[in-house]
Each structure stands twice: as C-alpha cells, then as structure tokens.
Design a protein around this motif. Structure first.
Motif, PDB file in Angstrom:
ATOM      1  N   GLY A 103      -6.904 -11.149  13.425  1.00  0.00           N
ATOM      2  CA  GLY A 103      -6.027 -11.734  12.419  1.00  0.00           C
ATOM      3  C   GLY A 103      -4.573 -11.507  12.787  1.00  0.00           C
ATOM      4  O   GLY A 103      -4.257 -10.798  13.736  1.00  0.00           O
ATOM      5  N   SER A 104      -3.701 -12.114  12.003  1.00  0.00           N
ATOM      6  CA  SER A 104      -2.279 -11.898  12.248  1.00  0.00           C
ATOM      7  C   SER A 104      -1.898 -10.517  11.725  1.00  0.00           C
ATOM      8  O   SER A 104      -2.593  -9.939  10.890  1.00  0.00           O
ATOM      9  CB  SER A 104      -1.453 -12.994  11.570  1.00  0.00           C
ATOM     10  N   LEU A 105      -0.804  -9.990  12.234  1.00  0.00           N
ATOM     11  CA  LEU A 105      -0.341  -8.659  11.868  1.00  0.00           C
ATOM     12  C   LEU A 105       1.113  -8.761  11.419  1.00  0.00           C
ATOM     13  O   LEU A 105       1.956  -9.291  12.150  1.00  0.00           O
ATOM     14  CB  LEU A 105      -0.456  -7.717  13.073  1.00  0.00           C
ATOM     15  N   VAL A 106       1.402  -8.279  10.221  1.00  0.00           N
ATOM     16  CA  VAL A 106       2.769  -8.330   9.688  1.00  0.00           C
ATOM     17  C   VAL A 106       3.596  -7.241  10.366  1.00  0.00           C
ATOM     18  O   VAL A 106       3.222  -6.075  10.377  1.00  0.00           O
ATOM     19  CB  VAL A 106       2.780  -8.133   8.162  1.00  0.00           C
ATOM     20  N   LEU A 107       4.736  -7.633  10.948  1.00  0.00           N
ATOM     21  CA  LEU A 107       5.652  -6.696  11.599  1.00  0.00           C
ATOM     22  C   LEU A 107       6.877  -6.412  10.751  1.00  0.00           C
ATOM     23  O   LEU A 107       7.453  -5.329  10.828  1.00  0.00           O
ATOM     24  CB  LEU A 107       6.081  -7.253  12.960  1.00  0.00           C
ATOM     25  N   VAL A 108       7.298  -7.417   9.948  1.00  0.00           N
ATOM     26  CA  VAL A 108       8.451  -7.263   9.053  1.00  0.00           C
ATOM     27  C   VAL A 108       8.070  -7.897   7.722  1.00  0.00           C
ATOM     28  O   VAL A 108       7.525  -9.000   7.694  1.00  0.00           O
ATOM     29  CB  VAL A 108       9.713  -7.960   9.611  1.00  0.00           C
ATOM     30  N   ARG A 109       8.344  -7.183   6.637  1.00  0.00           N
ATOM     31  CA  ARG A 109       8.110  -7.732   5.293  1.00  0.00           C
ATOM     32  C   ARG A 109       9.345  -7.478   4.453  1.00  0.00           C
ATOM     33  O   ARG A 109       9.791  -6.341   4.346  1.00  0.00           O
ATOM     34  CB  ARG A 109       6.893  -7.089   4.660  1.00  0.00           C
ATOM     35  N   ASP A 110       9.899  -8.546   3.896  1.00  0.00           N
ATOM     36  CA  ASP A 110      11.087  -8.474   3.034  1.00  0.00           C
ATOM     37  C   ASP A 110      12.217  -7.678   3.687  1.00  0.00           C
ATOM     38  O   ASP A 110      12.828  -6.808   3.064  1.00  0.00           O
ATOM     39  CB  ASP A 110      10.719  -7.878   1.668  1.00  0.00           C
ATOM     40  N   VAL A 143      15.032 -12.106   6.611  1.00  0.00           N
ATOM     41  CA  VAL A 143      13.631 -12.294   7.004  1.00  0.00           C
ATOM     42  C   VAL A 143      12.705 -11.909   5.862  1.00  0.00           C
ATOM     43  O   VAL A 143      12.770 -10.798   5.343  1.00  0.00           O
ATOM     44  CB  VAL A 143      13.296 -11.429   8.249  1.00  0.00           C
ATOM     45  N   ARG A 144      11.871 -12.840   5.469  1.00  0.00           N
ATOM     46  CA  ARG A 144      10.830 -12.513   4.495  1.00  0.00           C
ATOM     47  C   ARG A 144       9.637 -11.895   5.212  1.00  0.00           C
ATOM     48  O   ARG A 144       9.084 -10.905   4.750  1.00  0.00           O
ATOM     49  CB  ARG A 144      10.377 -13.762   3.741  1.00  0.00           C
ATOM     50  N   GLU A 145       9.274 -12.475   6.379  1.00  0.00           N
ATOM     51  CA  GLU A 145       8.107 -11.961   7.084  1.00  0.00           C
ATOM     52  C   GLU A 145       8.130 -12.381   8.549  1.00  0.00           C
ATOM     53  O   GLU A 145       8.524 -13.492   8.875  1.00  0.00           O
ATOM     54  CB  GLU A 145       6.839 -12.512   6.411  1.00  0.00           C
ATOM     55  N   VAL A 146       7.722 -11.447   9.409  1.00  0.00           N
ATOM     56  CA  VAL A 146       7.455 -11.746  10.820  1.00  0.00           C
ATOM     57  C   VAL A 146       6.016 -11.334  11.059  1.00  0.00           C
ATOM     58  O   VAL A 146       5.618 -10.217  10.714  1.00  0.00           O
ATOM     59  CB  VAL A 146       8.383 -10.963  11.780  1.00  0.00           C
ATOM     60  N   VAL A 156       7.938 -16.563  12.074  1.00  0.00           N
ATOM     61  CA  VAL A 156       9.004 -15.961  11.274  1.00  0.00           C
ATOM     62  C   VAL A 156       9.202 -16.820  10.033  1.00  0.00           C
ATOM     63  O   VAL A 156       9.321 -18.039  10.131  1.00  0.00           O
ATOM     64  CB  VAL A 156      10.330 -15.892  12.075  1.00  0.00           C
ATOM     65  N   THR A 157       9.230 -16.162   8.873  1.00  0.00           N
ATOM     66  CA  THR A 157       9.515 -16.843   7.611  1.00  0.00           C
ATOM     67  C   THR A 157      10.793 -16.241   7.050  1.00  0.00           C
ATOM     68  O   THR A 157      10.906 -15.025   6.909  1.00  0.00           O
ATOM     69  CB  THR A 157       8.364 -16.646   6.600  1.00  0.00           C
ATOM     70  N   ARG A 158      11.737 -17.116   6.758  1.00  0.00           N
ATOM     71  CA  ARG A 158      13.020 -16.651   6.217  1.00  0.00           C
ATOM     72  C   ARG A 158      12.898 -16.344   4.729  1.00  0.00           C
ATOM     73  O   ARG A 158      11.985 -16.816   4.069  1.00  0.00           O
ATOM     74  CB  ARG A 158      14.084 -17.721   6.437  1.00  0.00           C
ATOM     75  N   THR A 159      13.851 -15.599   4.197  1.00  0.00           N
ATOM     76  CA  THR A 159      13.797 -15.185   2.790  1.00  0.00           C
ATOM     77  C   THR A 159      13.871 -16.364   1.838  1.00  0.00           C
ATOM     78  O   THR A 159      13.334 -16.301   0.756  1.00  0.00           O
ATOM     79  CB  THR A 159      14.931 -14.201   2.450  1.00  0.00           C
ATOM     80  N   TYR A 160      14.514 -17.448   2.235  1.00  0.00           N
ATOM     81  CA  TYR A 160      14.617 -18.585   1.326  1.00  0.00           C
ATOM     82  C   TYR A 160      13.369 -19.450   1.356  1.00  0.00           C
ATOM     83  O   TYR A 160      13.345 -20.524   0.789  1.00  0.00           O
ATOM     84  CB  TYR A 160      15.875 -19.418   1.603  1.00  0.00           C
TER      85      TYR A 160
END
Length: 174
Positions: A103-110, A143-146, A156-160
C-alpha cells in the motif's frame, strides 16, 4: 550445420527449469518488494521483474545458452505464469494483495513529517524537500499529504485540496 532435433529436445529436465524459474522469480520478487520498493520508480515491481527475467531467459534461449529452444520457452512460460498467478491472487484475495502489492505510505501529513515512515523507507529530509521543490512547493505548511505509492513514486496533495499535478492548480502555468 544445425542439428534440428537438438534445438527442440530439452537438454535440462523440465521440472528443474520450472523449479529454477520459480525460485528465482519468487526470490527476486521478495527482494524487490521488501528492499527496493522506492528504487523501482514508476514501473511496478512485478513489471520490472518480468521484463528483466524475460529478457535474460529469452536471451539464453536464443543465444544457445540452452541447447534447446524448448528450455528457453518453458522458462519464459514459468516467469509469465508466476506473474499472472500473483496478480490473480492479489485481485481475488485482499489479504494476499497487502503482501503482493504494498500500500501507499504517508510521509507527510498536514505539514508534519512522519519520521518513522521516512526511516522505514530510508528517505532523508533532503530527498523529501527535493521532491517537494520539484512539485513547486517551498514550505511544508503548504502540504496536506505526501505519499510514497506502491510503485515507488510519490504523490503530493497541497493543503488547499488540489494535487500539485493538477493542471488547474493555482501557480501552475496553464
């Protein structure tokens, strides 16, 4: 002059070819799945493995590494068979899919780096920041999530709420 009969009569026991091909495929699959997930880039691990092993098996069969074409064809069939079987198992059983397809692994959250996950995949802060700069992101707060995806790539998902790959995202040339 070619001995046509020797070209098609296997010189290696067929079961030995099946066992050797199976052991090599499963061993390499396991190593790539566990150790080199990040190194495989955007090509899936099984795709990469099949390409490499098929190239080697076909090369041996064509160049005379085997004395018979049948040996090479059988080995190619074993490799393709394992690839198909593992994909079919992952498709049918969710528990197996978790082992076969990571599965994917979250490296950065919020905006916060998840250090445990970074260590788990041996990703340095510099590598993470390089990835973010390539996405046009200078600040972790944006960054919301990497996520490190199952194929070794990153999303990469941005905060907006818009992906940095979205052509409509603000700040991207359109």
């Amino acid at each position: 002059m070619a001995d046509w009969a020797d070209m098609f009569i296997p010189d290696t026991p067929l079961l030995e070819i099946v066992v050797r091909g199976s052991v090599m495929y499963l061993a390499l699959f396991t190593l790539l799945r566990v150790i080199l997930k990040r190194e495989s880039g955007t090509t899936g691990v099984t795709d990469l493995l099949v390409i490499v092993l098929l190239a080697d098996a076909a090369q041996n069969g064509m160049s005379g590494g085997y004395n018979s074409i049948t040996d090479g064809v059988l080995l190619v069939g074993v490799i393709v068979g394992w690839s198909y079987l593992l994909n079919a198992i992952a498709y049918r059983w969710q528990a197996a899919a978790r082992l076969i397809r990571p599965g994917s692994l979250v490296l950065v959250r919020d905006g916060r780096i998840l250090r445990h996950n970074m260590r788990r995949e041996l990703i340095t802060n510099e590598e993470l920041h390089t990835l973010l700069r390539k996405q046009g992101i200078a600040n972790l707060a944006d960054v919301r999530e990497v996520r490190m995806e199952s194929d070794g790539g990153f999303s990469v998902t941005r905060t907006y709420g818009r992906s940095s790959a979205d052509p409509e995202a603000p700040g991207r040339p359109g």
